[in-house]
Design a protein around this motif. Structure first.
Motif, PDB file in Angstrom:
ATOM      1  N   ASN A 129       0.854  -1.272   0.143  1.00 45.28           N
ATOM      2  CA  ASN A 129       0.114  -0.121   0.003  1.00 45.28           C
ATOM      3  C   ASN A 129       1.081   1.299   0.077  1.00 45.28           C
ATOM      4  O   ASN A 129       0.459   2.204  -0.691  1.00 45.28           O
ATOM      5  CB  ASN A 129      -0.916   0.062   1.158  1.00 45.28           C
ATOM      6  CG  ASN A 129      -2.315  -0.933   0.978  1.00 45.28           C
ATOM      7  OD1 ASN A 129      -3.039  -0.562   0.061  1.00 45.28           O
ATOM      8  ND2 ASN A 129      -2.162  -1.831   1.645  1.00 45.28           N
ATOM      9  N   LEU A 130       1.959   1.228   0.645  1.00 43.75           N
ATOM     10  CA  LEU A 130       2.968   2.457   0.873  1.00 43.75           C
ATOM     11  C   LEU A 130       3.391   2.518  -0.674  1.00 43.75           C
ATOM     12  O   LEU A 130       3.543   3.758  -1.116  1.00 43.75           O
ATOM     13  CB  LEU A 130       3.982   2.187   1.811  1.00 43.75           C
ATOM     14  CG  LEU A 130       3.760   2.628   3.225  1.00 43.75           C
ATOM     15  CD1 LEU A 130       4.804   2.140   4.244  1.00 43.75           C
ATOM     16  CD2 LEU A 130       3.384   4.071   3.357  1.00 43.75           C
ATOM     17  N   VAL A 135       3.915   5.734  -5.581  1.00 39.32           N
ATOM     18  CA  VAL A 135       3.958   5.705  -6.949  1.00 39.32           C
ATOM     19  C   VAL A 135       2.978   6.993  -7.384  1.00 39.32           C
ATOM     20  O   VAL A 135       3.317   7.836  -8.314  1.00 39.32           O
ATOM     21  CB  VAL A 135       3.540   4.345  -7.407  1.00 39.32           C
ATOM     22  CG1 VAL A 135       3.203   4.345  -9.041  1.00 39.32           C
ATOM     23  CG2 VAL A 135       4.356   3.251  -7.503  1.00 39.32           C
ATOM     24  N   LEU A 136       1.736   6.996  -6.539  1.00 34.22           N
ATOM     25  CA  LEU A 136       0.801   8.083  -6.991  1.00 34.22           C
ATOM     26  C   LEU A 136       1.301   9.601  -6.833  1.00 34.22           C
ATOM     27  O   LEU A 136       1.202  10.329  -7.645  1.00 34.22           O
ATOM     28  CB  LEU A 136      -0.407   7.766  -6.075  1.00 34.22           C
ATOM     29  CG  LEU A 136      -1.781   8.551  -6.563  1.00 34.22           C
ATOM     30  CD1 LEU A 136      -2.181   8.057  -7.713  1.00 34.22           C
ATOM     31  CD2 LEU A 136      -2.454   8.817  -5.352  1.00 34.22           C
ATOM     32  N   ILE A 137       2.245   9.641  -5.590  1.00 35.55           N
ATOM     33  CA  ILE A 137       2.802  10.859  -5.248  1.00 35.55           C
ATOM     34  C   ILE A 137       3.722  11.167  -6.289  1.00 35.55           C
ATOM     35  O   ILE A 137       3.577  12.326  -7.066  1.00 35.55           O
ATOM     36  CB  ILE A 137       3.508  10.796  -3.816  1.00 35.55           C
ATOM     37  CG1 ILE A 137       2.303  10.870  -2.721  1.00 35.55           C
ATOM     38  CG2 ILE A 137       4.356  12.140  -3.847  1.00 35.55           C
ATOM     39  CD1 ILE A 137       2.976  10.711  -1.564  1.00 35.55           C
ATOM     40  N   LEU A 140       1.741  12.088  -9.499  1.00 37.84           N
ATOM     41  CA  LEU A 140       1.523  13.703  -9.445  1.00 37.84           C
ATOM     42  C   LEU A 140       2.551  14.784  -9.812  1.00 37.84           C
ATOM     43  O   LEU A 140       2.231  15.594 -10.430  1.00 37.84           O
ATOM     44  CB  LEU A 140       0.661  13.917  -8.187  1.00 37.84           C
ATOM     45  CG  LEU A 140      -0.439  14.637  -8.213  1.00 37.84           C
ATOM     46  CD1 LEU A 140      -1.660  14.068  -8.955  1.00 37.84           C
ATOM     47  CD2 LEU A 140      -0.934  14.974  -6.736  1.00 37.84           C
ATOM     48  N   VAL A 141       3.379  14.246  -8.767  1.00 40.86           N
ATOM     49  CA  VAL A 141       4.728  15.453  -8.832  1.00 40.86           C
ATOM     50  C   VAL A 141       5.096  15.515 -10.266  1.00 40.86           C
ATOM     51  O   VAL A 141       5.519  16.581 -10.850  1.00 40.86           O
ATOM     52  CB  VAL A 141       5.888  15.309  -8.039  1.00 40.86           C
ATOM     53  CG1 VAL A 141       6.920  15.961  -8.167  1.00 40.86           C
ATOM     54  CG2 VAL A 141       5.375  15.421  -6.629  1.00 40.86           C
ATOM     55  N   TYR A 142       5.191  14.425 -11.032  1.00 36.80           N
ATOM     56  CA  TYR A 142       5.753  14.182 -12.568  1.00 36.80           C
ATOM     57  C   TYR A 142       5.076  15.231 -13.300  1.00 36.80           C
ATOM     58  O   TYR A 142       5.326  15.734 -14.079  1.00 36.80           O
ATOM     59  CB  TYR A 142       5.989  12.907 -12.651  1.00 36.80           C
ATOM     60  CG  TYR A 142       6.479  12.546 -14.104  1.00 36.80           C
ATOM     61  CD1 TYR A 142       7.925  12.834 -14.439  1.00 36.80           C
ATOM     62  CD2 TYR A 142       5.683  12.412 -15.272  1.00 36.80           C
ATOM     63  CE1 TYR A 142       8.438  12.806 -15.647  1.00 36.80           C
ATOM     64  CE2 TYR A 142       6.402  12.064 -16.487  1.00 36.80           C
ATOM     65  CZ  TYR A 142       7.649  12.224 -16.636  1.00 36.80           C
ATOM     66  OH  TYR A 142       8.374  12.058 -18.014  1.00 36.80           O
ATOM     67  N   LEU A 190      -0.609  17.331   0.464  1.00 35.82           N
ATOM     68  CA  LEU A 190      -1.952  16.759   0.085  1.00 35.82           C
ATOM     69  C   LEU A 190      -2.205  15.223   0.577  1.00 35.82           C
ATOM     70  O   LEU A 190      -3.239  14.775   0.823  1.00 35.82           O
ATOM     71  CB  LEU A 190      -2.250  16.940  -1.427  1.00 35.82           C
ATOM     72  CG  LEU A 190      -2.491  18.283  -1.963  1.00 35.82           C
ATOM     73  CD1 LEU A 190      -2.820  18.255  -3.335  1.00 35.82           C
ATOM     74  CD2 LEU A 190      -3.797  18.573  -1.344  1.00 35.82           C
ATOM     75  N   PHE A 191      -0.980  14.490   0.457  1.00 38.40           N
ATOM     76  CA  PHE A 191      -0.937  13.336   0.834  1.00 38.40           C
ATOM     77  C   PHE A 191      -0.174  12.715   2.130  1.00 38.40           C
ATOM     78  O   PHE A 191      -0.019  11.498   2.146  1.00 38.40           O
ATOM     79  CB  PHE A 191      -0.136  12.372  -0.249  1.00 38.40           C
ATOM     80  CG  PHE A 191      -0.990  12.503  -1.571  1.00 38.40           C
ATOM     81  CD1 PHE A 191      -2.254  11.939  -1.794  1.00 38.40           C
ATOM     82  CD2 PHE A 191      -0.645  13.501  -2.511  1.00 38.40           C
ATOM     83  CE1 PHE A 191      -2.952  11.655  -2.921  1.00 38.40           C
ATOM     84  CE2 PHE A 191      -1.219  13.663  -3.866  1.00 38.40           C
ATOM     85  CZ  PHE A 191      -2.536  12.684  -4.096  1.00 38.40           C
ATOM     86  N   ALA A 192      -0.003  13.726   2.840  1.00 39.01           N
ATOM     87  CA  ALA A 192       0.704  13.592   4.357  1.00 39.01           C
ATOM     88  C   ALA A 192       0.248  12.659   5.019  1.00 39.01           C
ATOM     89  O   ALA A 192       0.895  11.771   5.653  1.00 39.01           O
ATOM     90  CB  ALA A 192       0.695  14.968   4.998  1.00 39.01           C
ATOM     91  N   TYR A 193      -1.213  12.650   5.144  1.00 34.63           N
ATOM     92  CA  TYR A 193      -1.755  11.618   6.323  1.00 34.63           C
ATOM     93  C   TYR A 193      -1.814  10.060   5.572  1.00 34.63           C
ATOM     94  O   TYR A 193      -2.216   9.207   6.204  1.00 34.63           O
ATOM     95  CB  TYR A 193      -2.870  12.092   6.837  1.00 34.63           C
ATOM     96  CG  TYR A 193      -2.795  13.364   7.725  1.00 34.63           C
ATOM     97  CD1 TYR A 193      -1.675  13.362   8.528  1.00 34.63           C
ATOM     98  CD2 TYR A 193      -3.260  14.769   7.413  1.00 34.63           C
ATOM     99  CE1 TYR A 193      -1.592  14.600   9.443  1.00 34.63           C
ATOM    100  CE2 TYR A 193      -3.002  15.756   8.171  1.00 34.63           C
ATOM    101  CZ  TYR A 193      -2.150  15.735   9.103  1.00 34.63           C
ATOM    102  OH  TYR A 193      -1.908  16.814  10.039  1.00 34.63           O
TER     103      TYR A 193
END
Lengths: 290, 300
Positions: A129-130, A135-137, A140-142, A190-193
C-alpha cells in the motif's frame, strides 16, 4: 501531545519533531541506510567508467549515452543523470519502506515505548500500500513538473527583451527549480496523512487516500507551514544548482558532485523532520478526536 | 547505532579507496589535463592580452603532466597544446621545436607524427616562409603518405596557393593533386576506404577547377562502385548524395542528371539499403524542381 492543532502550533510541532530526532537519533538510522544506498549507487556510477567496473559498464555507457561519457568531466553528467533516474525506483521501493518504519518508530515514541525494543514489522500488505501511494505521489509530481515544462516551452518562445512578457518569461525560466520544489511541497501536504493511515491504522491505500483529506481539512494550514518551512532547508542547495551553468566556470565537477551529495543528505534530513512532524500531527489529531 | 553508522561510512570509504586503487587507466590524466586545458582555453580566447608569465605557467603544467604520465594516450594532445601556445605568442621557433619533439617521440605512430609535421609547416606559413612551409608539407606527403594528413597534403598545398592568390602555382599544385588522387582512386590494390577518400578529394579537386561534369561523374562512381563496400556507411552515403545534389542541381542546374543517376542505381540495386532513401531523394528532387525558378525566368 494532545492539544488541538492550530496554525500557531505549526512551529512548536516542527520544533518538537526536530527535538524528537535529537532525543531519539535511532529515528535517523533508517534514513542513514537510505543515504548509504544512494551514495553507494552514486559511487558505483562514479567508477563505472573505470577499471574494473568499466569491463561491464563501459559498453553499456557507450551504447546508451556515447563514448564521451566514459571520460572526464562528462562522466559526472552521466553519474548525475543516471543517479537521478534511479531515484524513482529507490523512492518507490526503499523510501516507502524506510518512511513506513519511521512512522512506526515515532508512534512508539509517542506511546512512551523505548526504541531499543524490537520495532514492529511493516508487513507485506502495508508495504504494498505504501509503494502504491508513493507511486501516486510520484506520478502527480511528475505530471505537475511536466505541465510546467510545457509552460517553459511556451516561455522560451517569448521574444521580448523587456516589459511584462519578459518578466513572465524570466520568472518561468529561472523559477523552474523553485516551482518544482513548490509542487513537491504541495503534493507532500496533500497526501501527508495517507502514510500514517496506512502504517498505523492499517488502512488500504484507497481508504487512506480519502480519509487523508478529511484529516487534512482540519490541519491543512499548520501542516503546510511545517512542510514549507522544513523544505526551505533545501533552498540553498537549489540556489546553487539552479546557477550551475554560471558557477561551473570557476567550480570543478568534483565540487559540483559535493553539492549533489549535500543535496542528498539535506533531502534525507528534510524527510526525517517532515515525516516525524506529520506523524506527530496525525497522532495529535487522533488524540484530539478521541 | 553509532557502530552501524561507522560501518556504513567505512563501506563507502572502502569502496572508494579500493576502486580508486584498482583504476590504472587514463582517468587521472584526463582530470589533470582538463584543468590545464581550461587555462589553455582562457589564453586561446585572446592571446594578445595574456602576459608571458601565464603562457610559461601553462606550458610548465603541460610539461609536468608529460613527465608524470610519460605513457599516456593524451601525450600528443599535450605536446600539441604546448606547441600551439608558442604559436599563440608568436614564438614560432619554440613551437617548431615542440612539434619536432613530437615527431621524434612518436616516430612509430605515423598519424601523430604527420600531424605534428603539418604543424611545423604551419609555423613556417605563419612566418610567411611559403617555400619552407611547402617543403615541409611535401615531406609530410612523401613520408606519411598513408596517414590522413599525408593523404590530404596535395589538396592542402593547392589550397594554400589559392588563398595566396598565386594562380599559376595553384593550378600546378591542383593538377598534381588531381593526378595523385586519380591514381590512388583507381588503384584496385588499395583498400576501399583509401580509394573512397581519394575519390572524395578528387571530387573536391574538380570542384576547385570548376569541372562540374567531372565532379558529378566522380560522385556517381563513388555511389555505384562502393555501394556494397564495407567502407561505405550511412554517413558516407548521405554525404555522397549531398555532394551529388550539390553538383548536379546547384552547379549544373541539371535535375535530370541527378534523377538519372538515382533511378539507374535503384533499378540496378532494388534491394539495396539506400534505395528507399534514394526514392525519397527523387521525390524531393521533383518537389524542388516544381517549386524552383527556372534559369532565365524573370526573377533571374
Amino acid at each position: 501531545m494532545s492539544a488541538k492543532i492550530t496554525v500557531r502550533q505549526a512551529f512548536p510541532i516542527l520544533g518538537e519533531a526536530i527535538a524528537t530526532l535529537f532525543r531519539n537519533p535511532q529515528l535517523l538510522y533508517p534514513f542513514c541506510i537510505l543515504g548509504f544506498v544512494q551514495l553507494l549507487l552514486m559511487e558505483v556510477l562514479f567508477f563505472a567508467n573505470r577499471f574494473p567496473l568499466s569491463v561491464i559498464c563501459a559498453p553499456i555507457i557507450t551504447r546508451l549515452k556515447g563514448p564521451q561519457y566514459l571520460h572526464y568531466p562528462f562522466n559526472y553528467e552521466l553519474v548525475n543523470h543516471w543517479f537521478q533516474s534511479s531515484q524513482m525506483f529507490i523512492y518507490f521501493f526503499l523510501t516507502s519502506f524506510i518512511v513506513g518504519k519511521v512512522v512506526l518508530m515515532v508512534a512508539k515514541i509517542n506511546n512512551g515505548e523505548s526504541l531499543d525494543a524490537k520495532i514492529p514489522r511493516l508487513g507485506l500488505r502495508r508495504y504494498v500500500n505504501l509503494v502504491a501511494i508513493f507511486v501516486l505521489i510520484f506520478i502527480l509530481v511528475y505530471a505537475l513538473t511536466s505541465g510546467y515544462g510545457l509552460l517553459v516551452r511556451r516561455a522560451t518562445a517569448i521574444r521580448s527583451t523587456a516589459g511584462l512578457y519578459f518578466i513572465i518569461k524570466q520568472a518561468v525560466l529561472l523559477g523552474a527549480p523553485y516551482f518544482a520544489l513548490l509542487f513537491s511541497i504541495l503534493v507532500t501536504v496533500l497526501f501527508a496523512y495517507v502514510i500514517p493511515l496506512i502504517v498505523l491504522d492499517r488502512k488500504n491505500v484507497i481508504v487512506a487516500f480519502f480519509q487523508n483529506f478529511w484529516i487534512l481539512g482540519k490541519t491543512f494550514m499548520p501542516l503546510l507551514i511545517i512542510i514549507f518551512v522544513s523544505s526551505l532547508l533545501y533552498a540553498p542547495i537549489l540556489l546553487l544548482r539552479s546557477n550551475q551553468q554560471w558557477m561551473s566556470g570557476f567550480l570543478t565537477p568534483e565540487i559540483w558532485q559535493v553539492v549533489v551529495v549535500l543535496g542528498v543528505i539535506v533531502l534525507l534530513l528534510i524527510d526525517a523532520v517532515q515525516y516525524t512532524a506529520v506523524t506527530m500531527c496525525f497522532l495529535l489529531n487522533k488524540d484530539d478526536d478521541q | 547505532m553509532r557502530k552501524k553508522l561507522l560501518i556504513l561510512i567505512g563501506i563507502l570509504v572502502g569502496v572508494y579507496i579500493v576502486l580508486t586503487f584498482l583504476d590504472k587507466g587514463e582517468y587521472r590524466v584526463e582530470k589533470q589535463l582538463w584543468r590545464v586545458q581550461k587555462d589553455y582555453a582562457v589564453i586561446a580566447q585572446d592571446p594578445k592580452t595574456v602576459p608571458e608569465i601565464q603562457f610559461d605557467r601553462v606550458v610548465r603544467r603541460y610539461r609536468k603532466l608529460i613527465r608524470k604520465y610519460p605513457n599516456s594516450i593524451y601525450l600528443p594532445q599535450m605536446y600539441s597544446s604546448i606547441g600551439m601556445l608558442n604559436v599563440m605568442r608568436k614564438d614560432y621557433k619554440g613551437a617548431r621545436e615542440v612539434f619536432q619533439e613530437t615527431v621524434e617521440r612518436f616516430a612509430n605512430e605515423p598519424e601523430i607524427a604527420a600531424k605534428a609535421m603539418v604543424d611545423v609547416g604551419n609555423t613556417y606559413l605563419a612566418e610567411n616562409n611559403i617555400e619552407k612551409a611547402m617543403e615541409v608539407y611535401r615531406r609530410v606527403h612523401d613520408d606519411y603518405l598513408m596517414t590522413e594528413a599525408g593523404f590530404f597534403m596535395p589538396m592542402h598545398i593547392a589550397d594554400i596557393y589559392r588563398n595566396l592568390g598565386e594562380t599559376e602555382k595553384f593550378s600546378k599544385a591542383l593538377d598534381s593533386a588531381l593526378r595523385f588522387y586519380q591514381k590512388t582512386a583507381t588503384d584496385k590494390g588499395l583498400s576501399d576506404s583509401v580509394r573512397l577518400n581519394a575519390y572524395q578529394l578528387l571530387l573536391s579537386a574538380y570542384a576547385r577547377q570548376g569541372a562540374w561534369q567531372k565532379a558529378l561523374s566522380v560522385a556517381k562512381t563513388m555511389l555505384y562502385d562502393f555501394a556494397d563496400s564495407k567502407a561505405m556507411n550511412p554517413q558516407r552515403l548521405s554525404g555522397i548524395t549531398r555532394l551529388l545534389n550539390l553538383v548536379a542541381i546547384v552547379r549544373l542546374q541539371d535535375f535530370d542528371a541527378a534523377r538519372k543517376i538515382y533511378s539507374d542505381f535503384i533499378a540496378s540495386h532494388p534491394d539495396h539499403v539506400i534505395s528507399p532513401y534514394l526514392n525519397k531523394v527523387l521525390e524531393s528532387l521533383d518537389f524542388l524542381e516544381k517549386n524552383s525558378m527556372k534559369p532565365g525566368s524573370p526573377q533571374d
